[in-house]
Design an enzyme around this catalytic site. Sequence first.
Site, PDB file in Angstrom:
ATOM      1  N   HIS A 481       0.975  -1.092   0.036  1.00 45.48           N
ATOM      2  CA  HIS A 481       0.075  -0.081  -0.065  1.00 45.48           C
ATOM      3  C   HIS A 481       0.768   1.237   0.124  1.00 45.48           C
ATOM      4  O   HIS A 481       0.466   2.042  -0.810  1.00 45.48           O
ATOM      5  CB  HIS A 481      -0.878  -0.142   1.242  1.00 45.48           C
ATOM      6  CG  HIS A 481      -1.931   1.250   1.229  1.00 45.48           C
ATOM      7  ND1 HIS A 481      -3.113   1.183   0.937  1.00 45.48           N
ATOM      8  CD2 HIS A 481      -1.596   2.347   1.835  1.00 45.48           C
ATOM      9  CE1 HIS A 481      -3.495   2.387   1.208  1.00 45.48           C
ATOM     10  NE2 HIS A 481      -2.715   3.231   1.763  1.00 45.48           N
ATOM     11  N   GLU A 482       1.759   1.414   1.008  1.00 46.24           N
ATOM     12  CA  GLU A 482       2.648   2.437   1.091  1.00 46.24           C
ATOM     13  C   GLU A 482       3.559   2.593   0.015  1.00 46.24           C
ATOM     14  O   GLU A 482       3.865   3.608  -0.714  1.00 46.24           O
ATOM     15  CB  GLU A 482       3.421   2.455   2.440  1.00 46.24           C
ATOM     16  CG  GLU A 482       2.470   2.751   3.702  1.00 46.24           C
ATOM     17  CD  GLU A 482       1.505   3.793   3.661  1.00 46.24           C
ATOM     18  OE1 GLU A 482       1.799   4.648   2.948  1.00 46.24           O
ATOM     19  OE2 GLU A 482       0.686   3.536   4.466  1.00 46.24           O
TER      20      GLU A 482
END
Length: 591
Positions: A481-482
């Site tokens: 995600h990041e």
Amino acid sequence: MTSEEEENPLLRDFIFPPYDVVEPKHVGPAIRSLLKKLESDLVELEATVETSWPKLVEPLERIIDRLSVVWGIVDHLNAVKDSPELRSAIEDVQSQKVEFQLRLGQSKPIYNAFKTIRESSDWETLSDARKRVVEGRIKEAVLNGVSLEGESRDRFNKIQQELEKLSQKFEENILDATKKYEKLIRDKKEIEGLPATTLAMAAEVAVSKGYEKATAEDGPWILTLDGPSYRSVLQHARNRSLREEMYRAYITRASDGDLNNTQNIERILELRLEKAKILGYKNYAEVSMEMKMATLEKAEELIEKLRSASWNAAVIDMQELKDFAKSQGAIEAEELTHWDINFWSERLRELRYNINEEDLRPFFSLSRVMDGLFNLSKMLFSIDIEPADGLAPIWNKDVRFFCVKNCFGAPISYFYFDPYSRPSEKRGGAWAGVVVGRSHTVSGGDTSPRLPIAQVVCNQNPPVGSKPSLMTMREVEAVFHEFGHALQHMLTKQDEGLVSGYRGIEWDAVELSSQFMENWCYQRHILMGIAKHYETGETLPEEICLKLHSARTFRAGSLLLRQLGVFSSKWFRQVVVIFIFLSVHLQLRES
């Protein structure tokens, strides 16, 4: 520049920030010197401003960028290397920094120049990127109070100063309250059900606190409110009273004593409402939505659609959980509370899908997961990601540095990766951040643009003993995600620095890239590629891969309601306000 200023690492020219040598004593002198220089640059810009890119946007970008980069170093260190000295140094110059930002944001010569460009006959000849720059600067100026005069402007500026201080104090209180809690346990019965990784981590904490003979097998153990420790207790501890104690401690952090955030929150909400009304809005939610794609009404409409779609499923989820807990002889089955939900959900998930999250950790070592993530990025974007440790200074020995290259082998960006939890100095959560953005204007005279640099910061379990950092599937998701956020910043081809990467993107659209990457980690070929036992090299059995994929929707209705945080439509507007309040403190440290 004086000799003292020349020796200040924050004021030197650099390609990669000097994270390793910046100390709290450098912050005050550097920021004051920089603001003095930027004020002079701003005065010159206002005096010579023209409605052309070289005479307006480029000098403005240089001012904005210089402050953003230098303050960004300080702000980042505050998030990953907190100390009383650094806090004090920031507090000493914070008001001066805000004062200059207000002065810049309320500059009428600059605002009028942008309006002239917008209204000129040459408007349609501008590129889409340049149009976006102009429209964004006009809108931001209005929200920064450029149209205000006299007492209204003075009051607006005082509000901004106070909000900055309150937000900083809010963050500090949360971190201090999290660090303050420690639960020393000596009796093995109290920690039944906790995974070996949690016990090993708790024993290491105990050793660091003076219990030199502490071991994972025999204790003593110290549990904390740091994410990996807290989440593990809520999910796995059979000791219900321990779960309750830690849940209450976590949920009430910074709610009493010297660290009480109650008045800070109330004051922030009060000031935001006053600020909104000074700007001519009914409430702060309307102000926030000005820089987003959606309207307040559309946001409320979406919340209601999500609520109605998930409500019945959530009711069924809860009944199933009660029935399951009852079948296991749990005395709390009819009255499941907040500290019971995660525990019994995990037990039901294990039974239904025959998978144990902790048992799967050996298949997800950090190095293997990152290799898989980099291979995926190569497949999707034709890039190579190579270690570049030693090329750039770092703030902690565990931080890695990487170079991103295009298909021709040329560097196009760089990023830092700070993976492990450090409760004594590092803010919780996971985020991606901007170090510098791609820009032609601030390229230092080179024909090529300055390359973007990003940070990816997580808080997962560090290596314990001879074992590498072993991840849960949820932690794998978080890294993907990041990294999606970081990729959006790093892979930009836009040379207009004020809108390159995810700068200038509406905040309700910025999650698209992260969600895109997150979903890939459940694709069979990706999952099978990263899930290999760290000792034997054994690939995760295919049937378990399929079970992990199926388990993604486990209790989805309940989890969505939890995200919405609402239980009836009459709370919608309150929820939007609360969401906006929280989002300001969780914006990836990317702004």
